[in-house]
Write a protein that holds these residues in place. Structure first.
Motif, PDB file in Angstrom:
ATOM      1  N   GLY A   1      -1.560   2.957   0.513  1.00  0.00           N
ATOM      2  CA  GLY A   1      -2.421   2.332  -0.497  1.00  0.00           C
ATOM      3  C   GLY A   1      -1.690   1.360  -1.394  1.00  0.00           C
ATOM      4  O   GLY A   1      -2.271   0.790  -2.329  1.00  0.00           O
ATOM      5  N   ASP A   2      -0.395   1.170  -1.126  1.00  0.00           N
ATOM      6  CA  ASP A   2       0.367   0.188  -1.899  1.00  0.00           C
ATOM      7  C   ASP A   2       0.215  -1.198  -1.281  1.00  0.00           C
ATOM      8  O   ASP A   2      -0.135  -1.310  -0.112  1.00  0.00           O
ATOM      9  CB  ASP A   2       1.850   0.590  -1.931  1.00  0.00           C
TER      10      ASP A   2
ATOM     11  N   LYS B   1      -1.931   0.622  -5.323  1.00  0.00           N
ATOM     12  CA  LYS B   1      -1.787   1.882  -6.059  1.00  0.00           C
ATOM     13  C   LYS B   1      -0.744   1.748  -7.161  1.00  0.00           C
ATOM     14  O   LYS B   1      -0.971   2.171  -8.299  1.00  0.00           O
ATOM     15  CB  LYS B   1      -1.407   3.002  -5.099  1.00  0.00           C
TER      16      LYS B   1
END
Length: 328
Positions: free
Chosen positions: A277-278, A281
């Protein structure tokens, strides 16, 4: 008897004086801006097809509709799904691997993707059917680039009915003042093609370095799809720039900071979502709108990374050009 000037001559003189006063007023106002060098241009990108890989170029022009290089406008082509909606990496991450380039004669865009033959799209207006497409909150026109482009996209994306459309020179751009969220930041007459919001996006090398220092696996500048990358300025200093001047003539006006979304989590080398999710995130952990920011509600849950700018004065820019900014 003495001859007196006609009413038309008087009116013309008054108009000329008014225009002159306005012009002088604009120049004085512009001169009052305190421009300070904040860095240099280290990279330039033009993205011919929205959401597809960008062209890294050595020089470009800032024009009314955004960035242009060798006659190719930034985000002047758009992929449309069978239901008539525009397509981005948010829905189809694999389009990150669609790579447009300019033909040697500069008359066509050559489109490539893994496992696909080269698609040639002529820059001359195709004069195909015209569609009205909703691009976020505004409607915009798009001209069909033809059956060959449709079949190419449909084969690559594995489903029939996709189309490639382009912004024809015969069309007006979308009117930025009509945007219900950010329209108040646009000036009368300012338009864009298929950019999400304003015409140009700027990001600094230091801001990317700051983010990467917090990530287990660094991301690329291509995750964020800027037009202009600035080197030599502190991280996130671009948040403070009100006006930017590059190359002598090009002047850009910041409209707002860039709220980031899921598209940043697409790996530009694989065309797949990053499982962690980076970087989104991590950005959410330290780059949300600060408390009390009057635009906080407009940004919502989107972290801020880079700035969105409108073109105030046209001009050419190139790699190595000094970048000047005004905070006023």
């Amino acid at each position: 008897m003495p001859e007196f000037p006609s009413n038309n001559l008087v009116l013309g003189g008054l108009v000329a004086c008014a225009v002159g006063v306005l012009g002088i007023s604009y120049l004085l106002r512009r001169d009052r801006r305190k421009f300070t060098q904040v860095g240099v241009v280290s990279k330039l990108f033009v993205h011919p097809i929205k959401s597809c890989r960008g062209l890294e170029v050595s020089q470009a022009e800032c024009v009314a509709l955004g960035m242009r290089s060798d006659g190719v406008m930034d985000r002047s082509f758009l992929i449309v799904c069978p239901e008539g909606r525009f397509v981005s990496q948010r829905q189809q991450p694999s389009i990150a691997l669609i790579s447009p380039s300019l033909s040697e004669d500069k008359e066509s865009v050559l489109v490539n993707a893994p496992g696909m033959p080269t698609l040639t799209v002529h820059l001359e207006d195709p004069k195909g059917p015209v569609y009205n497409i909703k691009l976020w909150r505004l409607m915009v026109e798009g001209e069909d680039c033809g059956q060959a482009a449709s079949e190419w996209l449909s084969q690559y994306l594995g489903s029939p009915g996709y189309k490639l459309v382009r912004h024809s020179q015969r069309f007006k751009g979308k009117i930025l003042r009509d945007d219900p969220t950010w329209g108040s930041r646009a000036k009368r007459g300012e338009q864009a093609t298929y950019q999400d919001l304003a015409q140009v996006n700027i990001l600094s090398v230091a801001s990317l370095d700051s983010l990467n220092s917090k990530l287990d696996k660094p991301v690329q500048i291509r995750n964020f799809r800027p037009n202009i990358v600035v080197e030599g300025t502190p991280a996130f200093y671009e948040d403070k720039w009100k006006y930017v001047r590059i190359g002598g003539d090009a002047v850009l006006r910041t409209t707002h900071l860039c709220g980031r979304c899921r598209q940043t989590t697409v790996d530009p080398d694989t065309g797949t979502f990053i499982e962690s999710g980076d970087p989104l995130k991590t950005l959410k952990s330290y780059r949300m709108a600060p408390s009390g920011d009057p635009d906080g509600k407009l940004y919502g849950t989107s972290p801020l990374f880079g700035t969105q700018l409108a073109v105030e004065s046209h001009g050419s820019i190139k790699l190595g050009d000094p970048v000047f900014a005004s905070m006023d």
